[in-house]
Design a protein around this motif. Sequence first.
Motif, PDB file in Angstrom:
ATOM      1  N   LEU A 128       0.803  -1.217   0.000  1.00 32.85           N
ATOM      2  CA  LEU A 128       0.000   0.000   0.000  1.00 32.85           C
ATOM      3  C   LEU A 128       0.839   1.271   0.000  1.00 32.85           C
ATOM      4  O   LEU A 128       1.862   1.369   0.681  1.00 32.85           O
ATOM      5  CB  LEU A 128      -0.943   0.005   1.201  1.00 32.85           C
ATOM      6  N   ASN A 129       0.361   2.241  -0.764  1.00 29.61           N
ATOM      7  CA  ASN A 129       0.938   3.583  -0.827  1.00 29.61           C
ATOM      8  C   ASN A 129      -0.209   4.576  -0.660  1.00 29.61           C
ATOM      9  O   ASN A 129      -1.372   4.236  -0.906  1.00 29.61           O
ATOM     10  CB  ASN A 129       1.618   3.815  -2.178  1.00 29.61           C
ATOM     11  N   PRO A 130       0.076   5.816  -0.277  1.00 26.36           N
ATOM     12  CA  PRO A 130      -1.013   6.797  -0.157  1.00 26.36           C
ATOM     13  C   PRO A 130      -1.772   6.950  -1.473  1.00 26.36           C
ATOM     14  O   PRO A 130      -1.185   7.024  -2.541  1.00 26.36           O
ATOM     15  CB  PRO A 130      -0.280   8.095   0.196  1.00 26.36           C
ATOM     16  N   GLY A 131      -3.101   6.941  -1.383  1.00 28.46           N
ATOM     17  CA  GLY A 131      -3.944   7.096  -2.551  1.00 28.46           C
ATOM     18  C   GLY A 131      -4.369   5.803  -3.206  1.00 28.46           C
ATOM     19  O   GLY A 131      -5.132   5.816  -4.166  1.00 28.46           O
ATOM     20  N   ASP A 132      -3.893   4.651  -2.716  1.00 27.72           N
ATOM     21  CA  ASP A 132      -4.267   3.362  -3.303  1.00 27.72           C
ATOM     22  C   ASP A 132      -5.710   3.013  -2.968  1.00 27.72           C
ATOM     23  O   ASP A 132      -6.256   3.434  -1.954  1.00 27.72           O
ATOM     24  CB  ASP A 132      -3.351   2.246  -2.791  1.00 27.72           C
TER      25      ASP A 132
ATOM     26  N   ILE B 185      -8.766  -6.542   2.755  1.00 30.19           N
ATOM     27  CA  ILE B 185      -8.592  -7.852   2.137  1.00 30.19           C
ATOM     28  C   ILE B 185      -7.496  -7.828   1.073  1.00 30.19           C
ATOM     29  O   ILE B 185      -6.575  -8.618   1.101  1.00 30.19           O
ATOM     30  CB  ILE B 185      -9.909  -8.342   1.499  1.00 30.19           C
ATOM     31  N   LYS B 186      -7.595  -6.906   0.119  1.00 30.45           N
ATOM     32  CA  LYS B 186      -6.601  -6.866  -0.954  1.00 30.45           C
ATOM     33  C   LYS B 186      -6.555  -5.489  -1.591  1.00 30.45           C
ATOM     34  O   LYS B 186      -7.496  -4.712  -1.498  1.00 30.45           O
ATOM     35  CB  LYS B 186      -6.866  -7.938  -2.009  1.00 30.45           C
ATOM     36  N   LYS B 187      -5.441  -5.229  -2.230  1.00 28.75           N
ATOM     37  CA  LYS B 187      -5.270  -3.996  -2.975  1.00 28.75           C
ATOM     38  C   LYS B 187      -5.946  -4.148  -4.328  1.00 28.75           C
ATOM     39  O   LYS B 187      -5.890  -5.208  -4.943  1.00 28.75           O
ATOM     40  CB  LYS B 187      -3.779  -3.706  -3.162  1.00 28.75           C
ATOM     41  N   SER B 188      -6.580  -3.088  -4.781  1.00 33.55           N
ATOM     42  CA  SER B 188      -7.261  -3.108  -6.063  1.00 33.55           C
ATOM     43  C   SER B 188      -6.414  -2.344  -7.079  1.00 33.55           C
ATOM     44  O   SER B 188      -5.912  -1.260  -6.790  1.00 33.55           O
ATOM     45  CB  SER B 188      -8.639  -2.461  -5.933  1.00 33.55           C
ATOM     46  N   TYR B 189      -6.274  -2.920  -8.263  1.00 33.28           N
ATOM     47  CA  TYR B 189      -5.489  -2.310  -9.337  1.00 33.28           C
ATOM     48  C   TYR B 189      -6.420  -1.907 -10.471  1.00 33.28           C
ATOM     49  O   TYR B 189      -7.543  -2.390 -10.572  1.00 33.28           O
ATOM     50  CB  TYR B 189      -4.435  -3.287  -9.864  1.00 33.28           C
TER      51      TYR B 189
ATOM     52  N   HIS C  29      -8.070  -2.290 -13.652  1.00 35.21           N
ATOM     53  CA  HIS C  29      -8.302  -3.483 -14.462  1.00 35.21           C
ATOM     54  C   HIS C  29      -7.969  -3.269 -15.937  1.00 35.21           C
ATOM     55  O   HIS C  29      -7.378  -4.133 -16.571  1.00 35.21           O
ATOM     56  CB  HIS C  29      -9.760  -3.937 -14.334  1.00 35.21           C
ATOM     57  N   THR C  30      -8.339  -2.139 -16.500  1.00 38.46           N
ATOM     58  CA  THR C  30      -8.109  -1.922 -17.933  1.00 38.46           C
ATOM     59  C   THR C  30      -6.620  -1.822 -18.240  1.00 38.46           C
ATOM     60  O   THR C  30      -6.160  -2.338 -19.251  1.00 38.46           O
ATOM     61  CB  THR C  30      -8.822  -0.652 -18.408  1.00 38.46           C
ATOM     62  N   LYS C  31      -5.877  -1.182 -17.355  1.00 40.36           N
ATOM     63  CA  LYS C  31      -4.438  -1.051 -17.570  1.00 40.36           C
ATOM     64  C   LYS C  31      -3.755  -2.408 -17.449  1.00 40.36           C
ATOM     65  O   LYS C  31      -2.841  -2.722 -18.208  1.00 40.36           O
ATOM     66  CB  LYS C  31      -3.858  -0.068 -16.564  1.00 40.36           C
ATOM     67  N   ARG C  32      -4.223  -3.233 -16.516  1.00 42.83           N
ATOM     68  CA  ARG C  32      -3.627  -4.555 -16.342  1.00 42.83           C
ATOM     69  C   ARG C  32      -3.856  -5.428 -17.566  1.00 42.83           C
ATOM     70  O   ARG C  32      -2.984  -6.199 -17.964  1.00 42.83           O
ATOM     71  CB  ARG C  32      -4.207  -5.247 -15.111  1.00 42.83           C
ATOM     72  N   GLN C  33      -5.034  -5.327 -18.175  1.00 41.18           N
ATOM     73  CA  GLN C  33      -5.323  -6.131 -19.358  1.00 41.18           C
ATOM     74  C   GLN C  33      -4.439  -5.717 -20.529  1.00 41.18           C
ATOM     75  O   GLN C  33      -3.978  -6.553 -21.297  1.00 41.18           O
ATOM     76  CB  GLN C  33      -6.790  -6.009 -19.752  1.00 41.18           C
TER      77      GLN C  33
ATOM     78  N   ASP D  54       4.600  -0.360 -14.518  1.00 37.50           N
ATOM     79  CA  ASP D  54       3.264  -0.021 -14.038  1.00 37.50           C
ATOM     80  C   ASP D  54       3.296   0.218 -12.532  1.00 37.50           C
ATOM     81  O   ASP D  54       4.336   0.178 -11.906  1.00 37.50           O
ATOM     82  CB  ASP D  54       2.270  -1.112 -14.421  1.00 37.50           C
ATOM     83  N   GLU D  55       2.158   0.418 -11.930  1.00 35.36           N
ATOM     84  CA  GLU D  55       2.047   0.848 -10.547  1.00 35.36           C
ATOM     85  C   GLU D  55       2.320  -0.258  -9.540  1.00 35.36           C
ATOM     86  O   GLU D  55       1.720  -0.302  -8.485  1.00 35.36           O
ATOM     87  CB  GLU D  55       0.639   1.389 -10.314  1.00 35.36           C
ATOM     88  N   GLY D  56       3.194  -1.172  -9.830  1.00 31.70           N
ATOM     89  CA  GLY D  56       3.499  -2.239  -8.896  1.00 31.70           C
ATOM     90  C   GLY D  56       2.486  -3.360  -8.922  1.00 31.70           C
ATOM     91  O   GLY D  56       2.447  -4.178  -8.018  1.00 31.70           O
ATOM     92  N   ALA D  57       1.646  -3.410  -9.926  1.00 32.14           N
ATOM     93  CA  ALA D  57       0.680  -4.496 -10.030  1.00 32.14           C
ATOM     94  C   ALA D  57       1.430  -5.806 -10.221  1.00 32.14           C
ATOM     95  O   ALA D  57       2.464  -5.847 -10.869  1.00 32.14           O
ATOM     96  CB  ALA D  57      -0.264  -4.256 -11.210  1.00 32.14           C
ATOM     97  N   PRO D  58       0.927  -6.882  -9.647  1.00 34.47           N
ATOM     98  CA  PRO D  58       1.614  -8.169  -9.800  1.00 34.47           C
ATOM     99  C   PRO D  58       1.719  -8.567 -11.264  1.00 34.47           C
ATOM    100  O   PRO D  58       0.794  -8.374 -12.035  1.00 34.47           O
ATOM    101  CB  PRO D  58       0.702  -9.146  -9.050  1.00 34.47           C
TER     102      PRO D  58
END
Length: 164
Positions: free
Chosen positions: A31-35, A66-70, A72-76, A133-137
Amino acid sequence: KHTLGEVWVQKTSEMNMDKQYFCHTHLGHLLNPGDLVLGFDLANCNLNDEHVNKMKSDRVLDVVLIKKSYDHTKRQCLRNWKRKELARDRENMDTDDERQYQDFLEDLEENEAIRKNVNIYRDSTIPVESDTDEGAPRISLAEMLEDLHISQDATGEEGESMMT
């Protein structure tokens, strides 16, 4: 894999208000500020459990993350891998089915234990980029298999096609 962290969170529906919730989380390394995070709001829910009723009210957590949300469109768009799958009728596919499939692909990216028994192939149509990218897995190139295309037979000549 997990790092303890202390976080102040705010509901997206309450962004214009000053109401914030303090919580401890196992997502301190992500987590980072603004996530954007997904979690449960226990302060405003109705809990009917004998164990929770026995607890002191100051010991019950307000929020459980529960989990960090990324995005979705950028991940695809950045996904440089694919899976072998049977041909699907995309025209008759329900949007809920497509959403569940995309969630499955994200779970594959996020959890190495899930993708252990799944063959993942490098998509040669998408160039390999650095992890900007923003650290997305992401799935590393070492985990991907090369897609096999046989265009020559063992003698080096063009492969034959079967005719019936």
